[in-house]
Write a protein that holds these residues in place. Structure first.
Motif, PDB file in Angstrom:
ATOM      1  N   ALA A 269       0.789  -1.376  -0.059  1.00 44.27           N
ATOM      2  CA  ALA A 269       0.035  -0.135   0.042  1.00 44.27           C
ATOM      3  C   ALA A 269       1.153   1.209   0.063  1.00 44.27           C
ATOM      4  CB  ALA A 269      -0.831   0.164   1.142  1.00 44.27           C
ATOM      5  N   LEU A 270       1.952   1.241   0.790  1.00 46.02           N
ATOM      6  CA  LEU A 270       2.789   2.335   0.635  1.00 46.02           C
ATOM      7  C   LEU A 270       3.632   2.565  -0.450  1.00 46.02           C
ATOM      8  CD1 LEU A 270       4.026   4.677   2.018  1.00 46.02           C
ATOM      9  CD2 LEU A 270       5.990   3.003   2.924  1.00 46.02           C
ATOM     10  N   ARG A 271       3.814   1.517  -1.166  1.00 48.38           N
ATOM     11  CA  ARG A 271       4.617   1.466  -2.657  1.00 48.38           C
ATOM     12  C   ARG A 271       3.636   2.157  -3.595  1.00 48.38           C
ATOM     13  NH1 ARG A 271       5.241  -3.608  -2.782  1.00 48.38           N
ATOM     14  NH2 ARG A 271       7.505  -3.536  -1.895  1.00 48.38           N
ATOM     15  N   ARG A 272       2.273   1.738  -3.549  1.00 50.65           N
ATOM     16  CA  ARG A 272       1.396   2.399  -4.379  1.00 50.65           C
ATOM     17  C   ARG A 272       0.795   3.799  -3.946  1.00 50.65           C
ATOM     18  NH1 ARG A 272      -3.336  -0.106  -4.242  1.00 50.65           N
ATOM     19  NH2 ARG A 272      -2.760  -1.613  -2.470  1.00 50.65           N
ATOM     20  N   TYR A 273       0.806   4.232  -2.855  1.00 49.58           N
ATOM     21  CA  TYR A 273       0.153   5.516  -2.301  1.00 49.58           C
ATOM     22  C   TYR A 273       1.427   5.923  -1.486  1.00 49.58           C
ATOM     23  CZ  TYR A 273      -4.037   3.411  -3.685  1.00 49.58           C
ATOM     24  OH  TYR A 273      -4.974   2.740  -4.371  1.00 49.58           O
ATOM     25  N   PRO A 274       2.440   6.642  -1.957  1.00 44.14           N
ATOM     26  CA  PRO A 274       3.575   7.394  -1.279  1.00 44.14           C
ATOM     27  C   PRO A 274       3.230   8.472  -0.397  1.00 44.14           C
ATOM     28  CG  PRO A 274       3.900   7.619  -3.391  1.00 44.14           C
ATOM     29  CD  PRO A 274       2.795   6.553  -3.499  1.00 44.14           C
ATOM     30  N   GLU A 275       2.169   9.052  -0.808  1.00 41.39           N
ATOM     31  CA  GLU A 275       1.748  10.283   0.066  1.00 41.39           C
ATOM     32  C   GLU A 275       1.466  10.019   1.543  1.00 41.39           C
ATOM     33  OE1 GLU A 275      -2.337   8.878  -2.040  1.00 41.39           O
ATOM     34  OE2 GLU A 275       0.129   8.879  -2.734  1.00 41.39           O
ATOM     35  N   HIS A 276       1.302   8.493   1.982  1.00 40.28           N
ATOM     36  CA  HIS A 276       0.742   8.216   3.145  1.00 40.28           C
ATOM     37  C   HIS A 276       1.951   7.892   3.990  1.00 40.28           C
ATOM     38  CE1 HIS A 276      -3.524   8.505   2.412  1.00 40.28           C
ATOM     39  NE2 HIS A 276      -3.528   7.431   1.518  1.00 40.28           N
ATOM     40  N   ALA A 279       2.070   9.137   7.747  1.00 37.40           N
ATOM     41  CA  ALA A 279       1.581   8.352   8.657  1.00 37.40           C
ATOM     42  C   ALA A 279       2.247   6.901   8.945  1.00 37.40           C
ATOM     43  CB  ALA A 279       0.263   8.105   8.081  1.00 37.40           C
ATOM     44  N   TYR A 280       2.819   6.593   7.964  1.00 37.14           N
ATOM     45  CA  TYR A 280       3.600   5.025   8.177  1.00 37.14           C
ATOM     46  C   TYR A 280       4.673   5.213   9.135  1.00 37.14           C
ATOM     47  CZ  TYR A 280       1.355   1.888   4.714  1.00 37.14           C
ATOM     48  OH  TYR A 280       0.548   1.147   4.128  1.00 37.14           O
ATOM     49  N   VAL A 281       5.349   6.394   8.915  1.00 37.84           N
ATOM     50  CA  VAL A 281       6.598   6.700   9.617  1.00 37.84           C
ATOM     51  C   VAL A 281       6.333   6.864  11.222  1.00 37.84           C
ATOM     52  CG1 VAL A 281       8.719   7.977  10.069  1.00 37.84           C
ATOM     53  CG2 VAL A 281       7.982   7.354   7.763  1.00 37.84           C
ATOM     54  N   ASP A 282       5.081   7.793  11.370  1.00 36.25           N
ATOM     55  CA  ASP A 282       5.014   7.973  12.616  1.00 36.25           C
ATOM     56  C   ASP A 282       4.332   6.629  13.486  1.00 36.25           C
ATOM     57  OD1 ASP A 282       5.308  10.544  12.652  1.00 36.25           O
ATOM     58  OD2 ASP A 282       3.339  11.248  13.160  1.00 36.25           O
ATOM     59  N   GLU A 283       3.597   5.836  12.728  1.00 34.57           N
ATOM     60  CA  GLU A 283       3.185   4.404  13.138  1.00 34.57           C
ATOM     61  C   GLU A 283       4.489   3.448  13.609  1.00 34.57           C
ATOM     62  OE1 GLU A 283       0.606   1.078  14.409  1.00 34.57           O
ATOM     63  OE2 GLU A 283       1.126   3.152  14.596  1.00 34.57           O
ATOM     64  N   LEU A 284       5.653   3.491  12.616  1.00 31.63           N
ATOM     65  CA  LEU A 284       6.819   2.853  12.919  1.00 31.63           C
ATOM     66  C   LEU A 284       7.527   3.303  14.075  1.00 31.63           C
ATOM     67  CD1 LEU A 284       7.858   2.590   9.025  1.00 31.63           C
ATOM     68  CD2 LEU A 284       7.206   0.668  10.436  1.00 31.63           C
ATOM     69  N   LEU A 285       7.405   4.736  14.421  1.00 30.77           N
ATOM     70  CA  LEU A 285       7.971   5.447  15.525  1.00 30.77           C
ATOM     71  C   LEU A 285       7.317   4.858  16.744  1.00 30.77           C
ATOM     72  CD1 LEU A 285       8.572   8.526  14.238  1.00 30.77           C
ATOM     73  CD2 LEU A 285      10.498   7.182  14.849  1.00 30.77           C
ATOM     74  N   TRP A 338      -3.028   3.491   9.581  1.00 34.86           N
ATOM     75  CA  TRP A 338      -4.209   4.151   9.534  1.00 34.86           C
ATOM     76  C   TRP A 338      -4.847   4.499  10.870  1.00 34.86           C
ATOM     77  CZ3 TRP A 338      -3.019   5.063   5.010  1.00 34.86           C
ATOM     78  CH2 TRP A 338      -2.537   4.093   4.046  1.00 34.86           C
ATOM     79  N   ARG A 339      -4.259   4.550  11.770  1.00 35.41           N
ATOM     80  CA  ARG A 339      -4.643   5.015  12.928  1.00 35.41           C
ATOM     81  C   ARG A 339      -5.015   6.532  12.891  1.00 35.41           C
ATOM     82  NH1 ARG A 339      -3.747   1.458  17.301  1.00 35.41           N
ATOM     83  NH2 ARG A 339      -2.211   0.076  16.833  1.00 35.41           N
ATOM     84  N   GLU A 363      13.925  11.819   6.272  1.00 43.85           N
ATOM     85  CA  GLU A 363      14.821  10.776   5.751  1.00 43.85           C
ATOM     86  C   GLU A 363      13.909   9.383   5.624  1.00 43.85           C
ATOM     87  OE1 GLU A 363      19.209  12.555   7.366  1.00 43.85           O
ATOM     88  OE2 GLU A 363      17.851  11.508   9.013  1.00 43.85           O
ATOM     89  N   ALA A 364      13.222   9.188   6.866  1.00 55.16           N
ATOM     90  CA  ALA A 364      12.614   7.916   6.805  1.00 55.16           C
ATOM     91  C   ALA A 364      11.632   7.685   5.624  1.00 55.16           C
ATOM     92  CB  ALA A 364      12.109   7.617   8.221  1.00 55.16           C
TER      93      ALA A 364
END
Length: 422
Positions: A269-276, A279-285, A338-339, A363-364
């Motif tokens: 999903a991130l590969r297809r929708y990089p604008e997100h 949110a991904y990085v904050d959830e990884l953090l 998607w939180r 960077e992330a």
């Protein structure tokens, strides 16, 4: 196992490799618990955020350290950390932080977008060349370490030829950030600090002779212009800016890639929708924070989470536990970009909120999108090896198989739009 024994188990090899089960056992006692004489551990998100912002709660100054380790001033590692903005309180903290803050404004960070994207592409090309016959590569050594190091060195003004020196020195020095450290580990940290201070002493002299358009020159000129930055503060803050500028991001990249590879649908999903990506990085953090804890001392009696903390209490803020507080994050054990509510405490909060948080996020965001797009077959390739650390959580080694390589056809960085299901 009582609460003190449970807390102590965090320092065991098993606790350092995977602290999350221990956090949950501690949480069962409450969001704030006494774990020893005058010592309290915090697992609650709201309570940790409150304490990080409370003006009566301060980083550990010399008098507090004196009670634990009277000869700490004889340690190059401990004294370097203590004289930096990382371990000073107002007014000195604000004075030092302001001098460096100009390099980390949102505008300056945004200007680095193309630099980060270009570096990510170069590193991916180099990994692909090293893995041409299908041999796995170490993601930590070949990407997670050099990407943030190159960027922070560019900001500071560290010559490219010297950059390979820093990984070992920084890894050695950061041992002093752990809750417990042996005499042998302190000796290793002191050696790393001595090397870093010697290096920056020479580089400061070089910038006096030949100023540049970089942060080192700016801090040297601030020192030379008056009393705004002492000589010891200059060296200590250069060491901290370098080390903090890549250590945390290196761990974020390694921890984050491991999570994404374990969740292929989310990665796709991130590969297809990089604008997100934000949110991904904050959830990884939140999900596997590169910084798991920080310590404070209370300058006044406080009541937090229904617990009274006497003045002078030693407070261990377990950021990794706070980021999995179910009162804040339903089903916190799930990776869910998607939180609706994130704001993890991975970079702290309050006056000591990480100066380079915006740069680490940028960077992330760029790194994960570029890796997933250019290496669509990227996969784990063996057993990774965790660092034997609790405070700074990351990997020593993370073998990956690359598969097919897509060309660097574009460098569209994440747009930073609000998260939503693609």
């Amino acid at each position: 196992m009582d609460v003190a024994e449970t807390f102590a188990s965090l320092m065991s090899p098993e606790g350092r490799v995977d602290p999350y089960p221990t956090y949950e056992r501690l949480r069962a006692y409450g969001p704030v618990v006494q774990v020893g004489p005058g010592t309290y551990a915090v697992t609650g998100h709201a309570e940790a955020a409150e304490l990080l912002r409370d003006p009566h709660v301060r980083v550990l100054e010399g008098d507090v350290r004196d009670a634990v380790m009277p000869d700490w001033r004889n340690s190059p590692a401990l004294s370097s950390i203590a004289r930096s903005m990382l371990r000073t309180n107002a007014p000195d903290h604000g004075r030092m932080r302001r001098l460096a803050a100009g390099a980390f404004t949102p505008r300056r960070i945004a200007d680095l977008r193309e630099v980060v994207a270009a570096e990510a592409d170069l590193l991916i090309d180099a990994m692909a060349a090293a893995s041409r016959d299908g041999t796995p590569v170490d993601f930590m050594a070949e990407f997670a370490y050099p990407l943030p190091l190159r960027v922070i060195c560019e900001l500071l003004g560290v010559p490219a030829v010297d950059r390979p020196l820093f990984r070992r020195w920084a890894a050695d020095l950061t041992g002093v950030l752990e809750p417990e450290i042996t005499e042998a580990e302190l000796a290793v940290a002191d050696a790393g600090a001595t090397e870093l201070r010697g290096y920056f002493t020479e580089l400061v002299a070089a910038r006096r002779r030949e100023p540049g358009d970089d942060l080192i020159t700016a801090l040297v000129q601030a020192h030379d212009a008056g009393e705004r930055l002492s000589g010891e503060e200059l060296l200590s803050n250069l060491v901290i800016l370098l080390v903090a500028g890549f250590e945390t991001t290196t761990n974020l990249l390694g921890n984050g890639l491991t999570v994404l590879l374990a969740h292929p649908q989310a990665a796709d999903a991130l590969r297809r929708y990089p604008e997100h990506a934000p949110a991904y990085v904050d959830e990884l953090l939140r999900y596997d924070s590169p910084v798991q804890l920080t310590t404070r001392a209370s300058g006044a009696a406080l009541v937090v989470g229904g617990i009274q903390l006497p003045a002078g209490s030693w407070i261990v803020l377990l950021l990794g536990a706070a980021n999995r507080d179910p009162r804040r994050y339903p089903h916190p054990e799930r990776f869910d970009p998607w939180r609706a509510q994130l704001n993890p405490l991975a970079f702290g909060a309050g006056p000591h909120y990480c100066l380079g948080a915006g740069l680490a996020r940028l960077e992330a965001q760029i790194a994960f999108v570029t890796l997933l797009r250019r290496l669509p077959e990227l996969a784990a390739a063996g057993m990774p090896r965790r660092r034997d650390r609790l405070t700074l959580r990351g990997y020593d080694n993370l073998p990956v198989a690359l598969g097919a390589l897509a060309p660097a056809t574009d460098r569209d960085a994440p747009a930073g739009t609000a998260p939503g299901t693609p």
